[in-house]
Design an enzyme around this catalytic site. Structure first.
Site, PDB file in Angstrom:
ATOM      1  N   ASN A  10       0.860  -1.189   0.000  1.00  0.00           N
ATOM      2  CA  ASN A  10       0.000   0.000   0.000  1.00  0.00           C
ATOM      3  C   ASN A  10       0.891   1.232   0.000  1.00  0.00           C
ATOM      4  O   ASN A  10       1.466   1.578   1.035  1.00  0.00           O
ATOM      5  CB  ASN A  10      -0.901  -0.016   1.242  1.00  0.00           C
ATOM      6  CG  ASN A  10      -1.762   1.237   1.333  1.00  0.00           C
ATOM      7  OD1 ASN A  10      -1.860   2.000   0.367  1.00  0.00           O
ATOM      8  ND2 ASN A  10      -2.373   1.465   2.488  1.00  0.00           N
ATOM      9  N   LYS A  12       0.024   4.226  -0.416  1.00  0.00           N
ATOM     10  CA  LYS A  12      -0.676   5.404   0.124  1.00  0.00           C
ATOM     11  C   LYS A  12      -0.480   6.607  -0.815  1.00  0.00           C
ATOM     12  O   LYS A  12      -0.454   6.448  -2.022  1.00  0.00           O
ATOM     13  CB  LYS A  12      -0.192   5.692   1.547  1.00  0.00           C
ATOM     14  CG  LYS A  12      -0.183   4.442   2.440  1.00  0.00           C
ATOM     15  CD  LYS A  12       0.006   4.772   3.883  1.00  0.00           C
ATOM     16  CE  LYS A  12       0.203   3.485   4.691  1.00  0.00           C
ATOM     17  NZ  LYS A  12      -0.143   3.621   6.075  1.00  0.00           N
ATOM     18  N   HIS A  88      -9.888   0.946   4.259  1.00  0.00           N
ATOM     19  CA  HIS A  88      -8.638   1.185   4.983  1.00  0.00           C
ATOM     20  C   HIS A  88      -8.906   2.199   6.101  1.00  0.00           C
ATOM     21  O   HIS A  88      -9.674   3.151   5.918  1.00  0.00           O
ATOM     22  CB  HIS A  88      -7.559   1.709   4.024  1.00  0.00           C
ATOM     23  CG  HIS A  88      -6.198   1.716   4.642  1.00  0.00           C
ATOM     24  ND1 HIS A  88      -5.809   2.687   5.529  1.00  0.00           N
ATOM     25  CD2 HIS A  88      -5.157   0.848   4.529  1.00  0.00           C
ATOM     26  CE1 HIS A  88      -4.568   2.423   5.933  1.00  0.00           C
ATOM     27  NE2 HIS A  88      -4.159   1.316   5.337  1.00  0.00           N
ATOM     28  N   GLU A  90      -7.300   4.607   7.206  1.00  0.00           N
ATOM     29  CA  GLU A  90      -7.012   6.014   6.877  1.00  0.00           C
ATOM     30  C   GLU A  90      -8.166   6.632   6.094  1.00  0.00           C
ATOM     31  O   GLU A  90      -8.421   7.838   6.206  1.00  0.00           O
ATOM     32  CB  GLU A  90      -5.684   6.112   6.115  1.00  0.00           C
ATOM     33  CG  GLU A  90      -4.503   5.865   7.058  1.00  0.00           C
ATOM     34  CD  GLU A  90      -3.222   5.418   6.380  1.00  0.00           C
ATOM     35  OE1 GLU A  90      -3.147   5.445   5.146  1.00  0.00           O
ATOM     36  OE2 GLU A  90      -2.296   5.020   7.118  1.00  0.00           O
ATOM     37  N   GLU A 154      -6.018  -5.077  10.344  1.00  0.00           N
ATOM     38  CA  GLU A 154      -5.065  -3.998  10.564  1.00  0.00           C
ATOM     39  C   GLU A 154      -5.464  -3.222  11.820  1.00  0.00           C
ATOM     40  O   GLU A 154      -6.296  -2.308  11.746  1.00  0.00           O
ATOM     41  CB  GLU A 154      -5.069  -3.033   9.372  1.00  0.00           C
ATOM     42  CG  GLU A 154      -4.658  -3.656   8.066  1.00  0.00           C
ATOM     43  CD  GLU A 154      -3.996  -2.638   7.154  1.00  0.00           C
ATOM     44  OE1 GLU A 154      -2.852  -2.870   6.771  1.00  0.00           O
ATOM     45  OE2 GLU A 154      -4.601  -1.597   6.859  1.00  0.00           O
ATOM     46  N   GLY A 160       1.613   2.392  10.851  1.00  0.00           N
ATOM     47  CA  GLY A 160       2.579   3.491  10.770  1.00  0.00           C
ATOM     48  C   GLY A 160       3.165   3.920  12.102  1.00  0.00           C
ATOM     49  O   GLY A 160       3.780   4.978  12.190  1.00  0.00           O
ATOM     50  N   SER A 196       2.728  -1.964  10.627  1.00  0.00           N
ATOM     51  CA  SER A 196       4.145  -1.905  10.987  1.00  0.00           C
ATOM     52  C   SER A 196       4.903  -3.203  10.728  1.00  0.00           C
ATOM     53  O   SER A 196       5.791  -3.572  11.504  1.00  0.00           O
ATOM     54  CB  SER A 196       4.304  -1.453  12.452  1.00  0.00           C
ATOM     55  OG  SER A 196       3.819  -0.132  12.612  1.00  0.00           O
TER      56      SER A 196
HETATM   57  C1  PEP Z   1      -1.212   0.145   5.846  1.00  0.00           C
HETATM   58  O1  PEP Z   1      -1.242   1.315   5.473  1.00  0.00           O
HETATM   59  O2  PEP Z   1      -2.071  -0.651   5.431  1.00  0.00           O
HETATM   60  C2  PEP Z   1      -0.159  -0.273   6.769  1.00  0.00           C
HETATM   61  C3  PEP Z   1      -0.190  -1.473   7.257  1.00  0.00           C
HETATM   62  O3  PEP Z   1       0.799   0.670   7.031  1.00  0.00           O
HETATM   63  P1  PEP Z   1       2.200   0.407   7.788  1.00  0.00           P
HETATM   64  O4  PEP Z   1       2.771  -0.891   7.258  1.00  0.00           O
HETATM   65  O5  PEP Z   1       3.030   1.581   7.467  1.00  0.00           O
HETATM   66  O6  PEP Z   1       1.895   0.276   9.248  1.00  0.00           O
END
Ligand code: PEP
Length: 238
Positions: A10, A12, A88, A90, A154, A160, A196
């Site tokens: 992803n 983003k 997601h 976000e 998630e 993040g 992460s």
């Molecule tokens: C994500 O945006 O789906 C995600 C898992 O981000 P990160 O790996 O940066 O935590």
């Protein structure tokens, strides 16, 4: 039952890493594992033209219409994408998407022949007050859990932040999510872990029996790190 592991990048609101287009890039299809890149809409066509398995980060449920700034599932499919992210955290945070919006997106994706990768997960406060399973159950129960669906667990507090659940906590939630999937598709539906993931911690998540791969954010922008995460999945799942 074996589920082909899947590692999704992803990106983003970041430009596609230029190395992704190299002939030997880790984002390219390889045997024993599936990979997908989720670039911004501006980079979707370049990724498709380069032969990368590509998805969109969002799709509007309507086919066309007065929705300034949006792109529909119908258009995404027509462009040549096979995948789309739905729900997601976000998008839930930045655009106020609710469970009902996520359901509408997933249904539209399926109607248009796209594979939705649907994100669920609890906030830090919800885990702290031990409501994490209740919240995830609410998010999962409303979903159209048809054959083409992939779920991504998630935890919002892990995205993040550099903080993750333990692999055992993640496995516990993945097994719980699997128990909510209709029996006919319970063993075939892939459930990804996201939050992460790094080259260092990926293998211990992928060693868990109900974790079928990862949705990788920040680390997926670094080609060498993404390669190491893909390799960890190949090694632990083969
Ligand atoms: C994500 O945006 O789906 C995600 C898992 O981000 P990160 O790996 O940066 O935590």
């Amino acid at each position: 039952m074996t589920r082909t592991p899947l590692i999704a990048a992803n990106w983003k609101m970041n430009p596609a890493p230029p190395e992704a287009f190299n002939p030997d890039s880790a984002y390219r299809p390889q045997s024993g594992i599936e990979t997908i890149v989720f670039p911004t809409f501006l980079d979707v066509r370049a990724c498709l033209e380069a032969g990368l398995p590509t998805g969109a980060q969002y799709g509007h449920p309507d086919s066309t219409g007065a929705h300034t700034g949006d792109v529909s599932m119908t258009m995404i499919k027509k462009t040549g994408c096979q995948f789309v992210l739905c729900g997601h955290s976000e998008r839930r945070r930045d655009h106020g998407e609710k469970d009902s919006d996520v359901v509408a997106q997933a249904e539209s994706a399926l109607r248009n022949g796209l594979h939705p990768v649907i994100c669920v997960g609890e906030t830090a406060a919800e885990r702290k007050t031990k409501r994490h399973k209740q919240v995830v159950e609410r998010q999962v129960r409303v979903l159209p859990l048809r054959e083409m669906v992939t779920i991504a667990y998630e935890p919002v507090w892990a995205i993040g932040t550099g903080v993750t659940p333990t692999p055992e906590q993640a496995q516990d939630m993945h097994a719980f999510i699997r128990s909510l999937i209709p029996e006919a598709r319970r063993e075939t539906t892939r459930i990804l872990y996201g939050g992460s993931l790094t080259a260092e911690n990926a293998a211990e998540f992928f060693e868990q029996p109900d974790i079928d791969g990862g949705l990788v954010g920040g680390a997926s922008l670094k080609p060498d790190v993404f390669r190491a995460i893909v390799l960890a999945a190949v090694q632990t799942k083969s």
